[in-house]
Write a protein that holds these residues in place. Structure first.
Motif, PDB file in Angstrom:
ATOM      1  N   GLU A   1       0.834  -1.205   0.000  1.00  0.00           N
ATOM      2  CA  GLU A   1       0.000   0.000   0.000  1.00  0.00           C
ATOM      3  C   GLU A   1       0.869   1.254   0.000  1.00  0.00           C
ATOM      4  OE1 GLU A   1      -3.481   2.178   2.742  1.00  0.00           O
ATOM      5  OE2 GLU A   1      -2.833   0.143   3.193  1.00  0.00           O
ATOM      6  N   ASP A   2       1.961   1.234   0.776  1.00  0.00           N
ATOM      7  CA  ASP A   2       2.889   2.370   0.790  1.00  0.00           C
ATOM      8  C   ASP A   2       3.486   2.593  -0.595  1.00  0.00           C
ATOM      9  OD1 ASP A   2       2.362   2.444   3.504  1.00  0.00           O
ATOM     10  OD2 ASP A   2       4.239   1.441   4.060  1.00  0.00           O
ATOM     11  N   HIS A   3       3.826   1.503  -1.270  1.00  0.00           N
ATOM     12  CA  HIS A   3       4.408   1.607  -2.608  1.00  0.00           C
ATOM     13  C   HIS A   3       3.387   2.210  -3.584  1.00  0.00           C
ATOM     14  CE1 HIS A   3       7.102  -2.075  -1.404  1.00  0.00           C
ATOM     15  NE2 HIS A   3       7.294  -1.010  -0.648  1.00  0.00           N
ATOM     16  N   HIS A   4       2.140   1.793  -3.458  1.00  0.00           N
ATOM     17  CA  HIS A   4       1.078   2.350  -4.307  1.00  0.00           C
ATOM     18  C   HIS A   4       0.895   3.838  -4.041  1.00  0.00           C
ATOM     19  CE1 HIS A   4      -2.624   2.717  -6.541  1.00  0.00           C
ATOM     20  NE2 HIS A   4      -3.290   3.068  -5.455  1.00  0.00           N
ATOM     21  N   HIS A   5       0.917   4.214  -2.784  1.00  0.00           N
ATOM     22  CA  HIS A   5       0.783   5.630  -2.424  1.00  0.00           C
ATOM     23  C   HIS A   5       1.925   6.465  -3.014  1.00  0.00           C
ATOM     24  CE1 HIS A   5      -1.887   4.756   1.341  1.00  0.00           C
ATOM     25  NE2 HIS A   5      -2.569   4.734   0.224  1.00  0.00           N
ATOM     26  N   ALA A   6       3.133   5.933  -2.965  1.00  0.00           N
ATOM     27  CA  ALA A   6       4.283   6.663  -3.506  1.00  0.00           C
ATOM     28  C   ALA A   6       4.114   6.892  -5.007  1.00  0.00           C
ATOM     29  CB  ALA A   6       5.572   5.896  -3.224  1.00  0.00           C
ATOM     30  N   LYS A   7       3.602   5.899  -5.702  1.00  0.00           N
ATOM     31  CA  LYS A   7       3.398   6.046  -7.151  1.00  0.00           C
ATOM     32  C   LYS A   7       2.297   7.059  -7.451  1.00  0.00           C
ATOM     33  CE  LYS A   7       5.142   1.497  -8.568  1.00  0.00           C
ATOM     34  NZ  LYS A   7       5.848   1.189  -7.319  1.00  0.00           N
ATOM     35  N   GLN A   8       1.277   7.128  -6.595  1.00  0.00           N
ATOM     36  CA  GLN A   8       0.229   8.131  -6.781  1.00  0.00           C
ATOM     37  C   GLN A   8       0.792   9.546  -6.630  1.00  0.00           C
ATOM     38  OE1 GLN A   8      -2.646   6.152  -3.864  1.00  0.00           O
ATOM     39  NE2 GLN A   8      -4.085   6.976  -5.367  1.00  0.00           N
ATOM     40  N   LEU A   9       1.613   9.742  -5.611  1.00  0.00           N
ATOM     41  CA  LEU A   9       2.237  11.055  -5.413  1.00  0.00           C
ATOM     42  C   LEU A   9       3.177  11.385  -6.565  1.00  0.00           C
ATOM     43  CD1 LEU A   9       3.053  10.842  -1.593  1.00  0.00           C
ATOM     44  CD2 LEU A   9       1.263  12.227  -2.661  1.00  0.00           C
ATOM     45  N   ALA A  10       3.911  10.392  -7.041  1.00  0.00           N
ATOM     46  CA  ALA A  10       4.830  10.614  -8.160  1.00  0.00           C
ATOM     47  C   ALA A  10       4.069  11.079  -9.391  1.00  0.00           C
ATOM     48  CB  ALA A  10       5.598   9.326  -8.460  1.00  0.00           C
ATOM     49  N   GLN A  11       2.934  10.446  -9.661  1.00  0.00           N
ATOM     50  CA  GLN A  11       2.144  10.834 -10.824  1.00  0.00           C
ATOM     51  C   GLN A  11       1.659  12.277 -10.707  1.00  0.00           C
ATOM     52  OE1 GLN A  11       1.724   9.108 -13.670  1.00  0.00           O
ATOM     53  NE2 GLN A  11       0.766  11.007 -14.409  1.00  0.00           N
ATOM     54  N   ALA A  12       1.211  12.667  -9.506  1.00  0.00           N
ATOM     55  CA  ALA A  12       0.759  14.047  -9.301  1.00  0.00           C
ATOM     56  C   ALA A  12       1.893  15.036  -9.508  1.00  0.00           C
ATOM     57  CB  ALA A  12       0.178  14.191  -7.894  1.00  0.00           C
TER      58      ALA A  12
ATOM     59  N   GLN B   1      -5.540  14.084  -0.441  1.00  0.00           N
ATOM     60  CA  GLN B   1      -5.438  15.491  -0.047  1.00  0.00           C
ATOM     61  C   GLN B   1      -4.144  16.104  -0.556  1.00  0.00           C
ATOM     62  OE1 GLN B   1      -5.911  16.132   4.184  1.00  0.00           O
ATOM     63  NE2 GLN B   1      -4.963  18.162   4.099  1.00  0.00           N
ATOM     64  N   THR B   2      -3.045  15.369  -0.424  1.00  0.00           N
ATOM     65  CA  THR B   2      -1.743  15.867  -0.874  1.00  0.00           C
ATOM     66  C   THR B   2      -1.731  16.044  -2.387  1.00  0.00           C
ATOM     67  OG1 THR B   2      -0.674  14.740   0.980  1.00  0.00           O
ATOM     68  CG2 THR B   2       0.736  15.439  -0.847  1.00  0.00           C
ATOM     69  N   CYS B   3      -2.299  15.094  -3.115  1.00  0.00           N
ATOM     70  CA  CYS B   3      -2.349  15.194  -4.581  1.00  0.00           C
ATOM     71  C   CYS B   3      -3.157  16.417  -5.008  1.00  0.00           C
ATOM     72  CB  CYS B   3      -2.938  13.923  -5.174  1.00  0.00           C
ATOM     73  SG  CYS B   3      -1.835  12.480  -5.087  1.00  0.00           S
ATOM     74  N   GLU B   4      -4.226  16.705  -4.296  1.00  0.00           N
ATOM     75  CA  GLU B   4      -5.045  17.892  -4.612  1.00  0.00           C
ATOM     76  C   GLU B   4      -4.252  19.169  -4.410  1.00  0.00           C
ATOM     77  OE1 GLU B   4      -8.602  17.746  -2.318  1.00  0.00           O
ATOM     78  OE2 GLU B   4      -9.354  15.906  -3.252  1.00  0.00           O
ATOM     79  N   ILE B   5      -3.503  19.234  -3.324  1.00  0.00           N
ATOM     80  CA  ILE B   5      -2.709  20.436  -3.040  1.00  0.00           C
ATOM     81  C   ILE B   5      -1.608  20.604  -4.077  1.00  0.00           C
ATOM     82  CG2 ILE B   5      -1.042  21.417  -1.394  1.00  0.00           C
ATOM     83  CD1 ILE B   5      -2.826  20.194   0.839  1.00  0.00           C
ATOM     84  N   ILE B   6      -0.954  19.506  -4.462  1.00  0.00           N
ATOM     85  CA  ILE B   6       0.082  19.564  -5.488  1.00  0.00           C
ATOM     86  C   ILE B   6      -0.520  20.048  -6.813  1.00  0.00           C
ATOM     87  CG2 ILE B   6       1.629  18.163  -6.931  1.00  0.00           C
ATOM     88  CD1 ILE B   6       2.119  16.426  -4.416  1.00  0.00           C
ATOM     89  N   ALA B   7      -1.710  19.560  -7.137  1.00  0.00           N
ATOM     90  CA  ALA B   7      -2.375  19.938  -8.389  1.00  0.00           C
ATOM     91  C   ALA B   7      -2.640  21.432  -8.456  1.00  0.00           C
ATOM     92  CB  ALA B   7      -3.682  19.169  -8.536  1.00  0.00           C
ATOM     93  N   GLU B   8      -2.837  22.071  -7.304  1.00  0.00           N
ATOM     94  CA  GLU B   8      -3.138  23.512  -7.267  1.00  0.00           C
ATOM     95  C   GLU B   8      -1.892  24.381  -7.286  1.00  0.00           C
ATOM     96  OE1 GLU B   8      -5.373  23.760  -3.683  1.00  0.00           O
ATOM     97  OE2 GLU B   8      -7.182  22.799  -4.524  1.00  0.00           O
ATOM     98  N   MET B   9      -0.713  23.744  -7.133  1.00  0.00           N
ATOM     99  CA  MET B   9       0.532  24.522  -7.100  1.00  0.00           C
ATOM    100  C   MET B   9       0.939  24.960  -8.508  1.00  0.00           C
ATOM    101  SD  MET B   9       2.655  22.229  -4.286  1.00  0.00           S
ATOM    102  CE  MET B   9       4.105  23.288  -4.272  1.00  0.00           C
ATOM    103  N   ALA B  10       1.490  26.157  -8.576  1.00  0.00           N
ATOM    104  CA  ALA B  10       1.893  26.690  -9.888  1.00  0.00           C
ATOM    105  C   ALA B  10       3.407  26.643 -10.038  1.00  0.00           C
ATOM    106  CB  ALA B  10       1.412  28.116 -10.027  1.00  0.00           C
TER     107      ALA B  10
END
Length: 338
Positions: free
Chosen positions: A253-264, A329-338
């Protein structure tokens, strides 16, 4: 706060706390702590090694191993990014009186041809090469996993030249889950293995050193000299038993989470080079108007902690205290960053 600085920031959950409360304890220096004895037996069985030794930390278990394998004035071969070399306070020199031959590899992973070329000749002018240390997964390599066949080739080089082979397995269970490898094959290949329980496994402290009965007998003596003799530490060992029974397969699950953050992150123009994400660690560059410190400061204001690790790089580590909701939540915040 959502804490991505390290997988060492986990706290015991209800099940682990209950295991601590119910632990049987005794004096481990006398070999009479049932929980420590059980944990050592579990780990030895898992990796197919004859014996094991519970230590307070991975740094201690690594340093004990290096001390047992070397004599003062010897040389240790490892990566220039190895934890034993750059993050253990100069312990190889301080504790063992040995020097390091640091090799530049791929993300902290060295090759058999490099190891063979680094071995000193039998010459009184040269330090005696006696030990090779590998790290799996490689922390500064972004949690990458060693190729098994390459480790086998390194093992063959060590046997050919009479060198010991030690594995810093601080996140070895992450590698095992990611690759599907059998831990017993590691026990057959390496002379000694250090396995941390206080990272992805979620324990408050503890690392287990594995080896032959003769090696562990010598390691127990060195641990005592370093101040690592334990008394009623079964309360802590019980967390390791709980982790072995409950926290291994969930590393996926941790590995999956890391890949989600990487994609964002890869969708953002400010993200520069990112090391391949294989387990629970992301290391990436930030570019443009961002610096690692500015990036970390911005996320901190959003309730997220990350770690700048160089003038250009940020490290993010996922772990069992990070929930799917936190990742979203983290992916959403990253998505809003310019």
């Amino acid at each position: 706060m959502i804490d991505f600085r390290s997988d060492t920031f986990t706290r015991p959950g209800p099940g682990m706390l209950q295991a601590m409360l119910q632990a049987e304890t005794g004096d481990d220096v006398f070999g009479e702590d049932p929980s420590i004895n059980k944990l050592e037996a579990m780990m030895a069985e898992c990796f197919g090694k004859p014996a094991a030794l519970y230590c307070p930390s991975g740094t201690m278990s690594n340093q004990v191993a290096i001390k047992v394998h070397t004599l003062p004035g010897d040389e240790v071969v490892c990566s220039n990014l190895a934890h034993v070399y750059i993050y253990e306070g100069g312990g190889i020199a301080f504790n063992s009186g040995a020097q390091v031959h640091a090799l530049i590899g791929d993300r902290g992973m060295i090759r058999a041809t490099q190891v063979e070329a680094a071995i000193n000749p039998d010459d009184v002018h040269k330090a005696r090469t006696s030990l090779v240390c590998l790290e799996n997964t490689s922390n500064r390599g972004g949690g990458c996993c060693y190729d098994w066949e390459e480790m086998v080739k390194i093992g063959d080089v060590c046997k050919k030249h009479g060198l010991a082979l030690h594995l810093d397995g601080a996140r070895l269970f992450n590698a095992l889950v990611a690759t599907g490898q059998d831990p017993k094959t590691y026990g057959q290949l390496f002379d000694s293995i250090s396995v941390c329980l206080n990272k992805g496994m979620g324990c408050p402290m503890g690392s287990v050193l594995l080896g032959s009965e003769t090696f562990i007998k010598a390691a127990r003596r060195v641990r005592k000299k370093l101040g690592g003799g334990l008394r009623q530490a079964g309360f802590m060992a019980a967390t390791g038993i709980y982790a072995m029974e409950n926290n291994i397969t969930r590393l996926a699950e941790d590995h999956h989470h890391a890949k989600q953050l990487a994609q964002a992150l890869l969708e953002k123009s400010f993200t520069g080079h990112m090391l391949p994400v294989e387990t629970n660690i992301l290391i990436f560059e930030v570019t443009g108007d961002w610096t690692p410190q500015l990036f970390a400061d911005y996320l901190k204001k959003q309730g997220i902690l990350v770690m700048p690790i160089s003038p250009t790089q940020v490290r993010i580590v996922t772990h069992l205290d990070v929930t799917p909701e936190m990742i979203a939540q983290t992916c959403e915040i990253i998505a809003e960053m310019a």
